[in-house]
Design an enzyme around this catalytic site. Structure first.
Site, short mmCIF file in Angstrom:
data_model
loop_
_atom_site.label_atom_id
_atom_site.label_comp_id
_atom_site.label_asym_id
_atom_site.label_seq_id
_atom_site.Cartn_x
_atom_site.Cartn_y
_atom_site.Cartn_z
CG HIS A 130 49.20 86.43 -32.86
ND1 HIS A 130 49.45 86.53 -33.63
CD2 HIS A 130 47.30 87.13 -32.87
CE1 HIS A 130 48.12 86.68 -35.05
NE2 HIS A 130 47.44 86.28 -34.19
CD GLU A 131 44.20 87.45 -30.58
OE1 GLU A 131 43.93 88.66 -31.31
OE2 GLU A 131 44.27 86.13 -31.34
CG HIS A 134 44.98 91.96 -34.13
ND1 HIS A 134 44.99 91.81 -35.43
CD2 HIS A 134 45.02 89.79 -34.00
CE1 HIS A 134 44.95 90.72 -36.11
NE2 HIS A 134 44.64 89.16 -35.73
CD GLU A 179 45.95 86.52 -37.83
OE1 GLU A 179 46.27 85.70 -36.99
OE2 GLU A 179 44.98 87.25 -37.79
#
Length: 291
Positions: A130-131, A134, A179
């Protein structure tokens, strides 16, 4: 490396970017000079500040330090076709993870110990992915500005003019939309929607004691029930009011989005492309080469 997972060589952010993220990012890019101002005024200072803070008060993961976490990160980076950032583990009672990359020179990721304590290794890799989303989507500039605005609003409730407050609302909306893209990156790395939805369930109501007892199927049904509230005008209005000041979409909504995207043609097309690319890396005898 898990040979059952497909590496997505050449994966681009727009291959998995959520439509709401694309729309919100496009709107921000239309604000003249915003990107340049944030990079020039905050870039080098913020990058150095956070780097020093992490190296002074967190544990940096490597092949010599917590190597099992290091291997989880490397595998997620291989799948998402991304260079590994630095990873830090930080003692903190609030379950959280975040990433920072203003100018691309010192990207890093931080995961709090309290989050690690409620997740399985596969779920921890989902958080890492998930990070990484970004970084893949180049959210760094706007992510930094959004965090600064949230901090300023907390310290100085009447901090700005109507224009500044409008920009803050626009940044929060962008942050929530971003997100969704990063949750998709987590799904592409874990290649199991239940892993991603389990992370969200534990963020909503997990603890080291409770987490193993949670029922994922019941949480998925809860996410579908939440979506059904939109069937009425009042329900939709209340949901909008509930979320407009949040930095993240509510966990049940994120779980519903992953539930839907995991069944989409776009998701399965990406996995199929990765499978074909991976097969082309096999040697003539049918074995696998390291790459």
């Amino acid at each position: 490396m898990d040979l059952t997972k497909n590496c997505l060589i050449g994966l681009k952010a727009d291959d998995f970017r959520h439509p709401l993220d694309l729309k919100a990012t496009t709107a921000l890019k239309q604000l003249p000079g915003l990107d340049m101002v944030v990079r020039s005024l905050l870039g080098s200072v913020a990058e150095q500040f956070f780097y020093l803070n992490n190296i002074a008060s967190s544990v940096r993961v490597s092949d010599q330090q917590l190597p099992h976490f290091h291997n989880l990160l490397l595998e997620a980076c291989r799948i998402l076709d991304l260079e590994p950032p630095q990873l830090y583990i930080q003692q903190h009672p609030v379950p959280n993870a975040y990433t920072f990359a203003m100018q691309g020179k010192q990207p890093f990721m931080v995961i709090h110990t309290s989050l690690i304590e409620i997740l399985t290794p596969e779920e921890i890799q989902g958080v890492m992915a998930h990070e990484l989303g970004h970084l893949k989507c180049e959210h760094g500039v706007y992510l930094t500005l959004a965090n600064i605005m949230v901090l300023a609003a907390g310290l100085l409730p009447n901090w700005g003019t109507a224009i500044a407050q409008s920009l803050q609302g626009q940044m929060l909306e962008w942050l929530r939309c971003a997100e969704f893209s990063c949750d998709r990156a987590a799904l592409l790395a874990t290649q199991d929607p239940k892993v991603v939805m389990s992370i969200l369930m534990k963020l909503a109501g997990g603890s080291p004691t409770i987490a193993p007892q949670l029922n994922l199927e019941a949480f998925i049904q809860q996410a579908r029930d939440y979506e059904a509230i939109s069937d009425t005008f009042l329900g939709e209005m209340l949901k909008t009011a509930q979320t407009e000041q949040l930095t993240h979409p509510v966990p049940v909504l994120r779980a519903k989005e992953i539930d839907c995207w995991s069944s989409s043609q776009d998701y399965h097309r990406l996995l199929e492309i990765g499978k074909r690319q991976y097969n082309q890396k096999s040697d003539p005898k049918g074995g696998w080469r390291n790459w």
